[in-house]
Write an enzyme that holds these catalytic residues in place. Sequence first.
Site: not given
Ligand code: IPM
Ligand code: MN
Length: 368
Positions: A144, A201, A233, A257, A261
Site C-alpha cells: 500500500y 508468504k 494461501d 485486507d 473480507d
Molecule cells: C479496508 C478497505 C481499504 C483498504 C480501501 C478502501 C483502500 O478495503 O479498509 O479494508 O484496502 O485498506
Molecule cells: Mn478491505
Amino acid sequence: MSDCHRICVLPGDGIGPEVVAAALDVLRAVQAKSDVRFEFCEAPIGGVAIDEYGVALPENTLRIARGCDAVILGAVGGPKWDTVQPGCPRPEDGLLGIRKELGLFANLRPVRVYAPIASHSPLKASIIQNADILIVRELTGGLYFGEHATHAEVEGAGIGGGRGARAHDVMLYSEFEIERIGRQAFEAARMRKGKLTSVDKANVLDTGQLWRKVIHELAREYPDVELVDMLVDNCAMQIIRDPSQFDVIVTENTFGDILSDEASVLAGSLGLLASASLGQDNALFEPCHGSAPDIAGKNIANPIGQIQSAAMMLEYSFGMADAARSIGDAVDGALAEGWRTFDIASEETPASLILGTREMGERIAERI
Ligand code: IPM
Ligand code: MN
C-alpha cells in the site's frame, strides 16, 4: 466534573454518513447513561472532500483529527471518483493518508459469529459455531505504501518482457515495522486464548522470510503464547475450512485486507465487521466494509459494523470497557429479538422485522 471525550467524525462517502449517524445515536445513548460527555467534531474526507476542497484529506481535517481523542470514520469512495486520471486525487488517498499521517499501524478486526444469525452464513453451522478470530493487520506498510509506478511502453521491454506498458508496486517491510505489529498481536493473544497464527508468504517473498524471522525472535518474549506459522494461501483455505483453529491472526497489510473480507463470511455479512486502527498517539475506528455506493442514501445499510467500531473506541481509547460491553449486549439483544437489516435477513424473515439503518440504530440505542 465529568470526563469529556472529543471525537473527530469523518462520515465520508456512500453509506458512510448513514451508518455513522446510527453509531452517534448509540454513543449519545451511552452518554445519557453515564457521566462522560462526548463532543463530536465533523470534517470531510474522501470523495466529498475532493468535491469541496480538491483533496481527499484536507489539512483542516487532519488538524481536527489530531486535536481529538479519537476518530470515527465511515467509508470513502464511489463510482463518481473511480474514473479519474492517474495523478488526480482519489477518495482512497484520504483513508490511506490519514492512516499514515496518524501512524495507525495496527488494525484490529474481530470476527465473531452472532448466534441468532449464524444460519445466515453460507458456511455450515458446524463449521462456524466456535469461530472467534481477531485479525491484526499491519496498516501503514507493505504494498500500500511502497513506491507505485506505471511505465509507458518501451522498445525491448526489460523485466517482465513482452509488449505494452508496465507497472510496479514495491512491497517493503522493516524489522521495526514487523516487530511493532507482532508485539501488538502477541499482547492481544495473551489477553485472549493464547494462540497466534502468523501469516506470510515466506516460501516466495523476502518480506515473508523477514516477517517470519522477526516474529520468531519476538516469540521468545511470549513463551505463554502458542505461535503457528501459516502461508497465506493455506490460511485463506483454513479460514473457511476450520475457523475454530484460529485465535489471533497477524499479517501484513495486503494479506490482512483480503483475509478480513474473507473472514466476514463467517459472521454472515461484511456489514457486521468493526475495526480499530491504533497508533502510538492516535486511534481511528471504522467498519471493514466500504462505501457501498449501490445502496447509499436508501437507509438500508447495516450499521452494526460502525456501531461495534464505536464500541471498540470506548474500550481502546477511553477505557470504557463496561460501556463497550453494553453496546455489544445491545446488538446481541436486538438480533436475538429478531430485528434485521436486509443484508442479514433470510427468506423467512417477516418484512415487519427488517429495519432501515436509522431504525436498527435506534433499536440498539434504546437497549443501552
Ligand atoms: C479496508 C478497505 C481499504 C483498504 C480501501 C478502501 C483502500 O478495503 O479498509 O479494508 O484496502 O485498506
Ligand atoms: Mn478491505
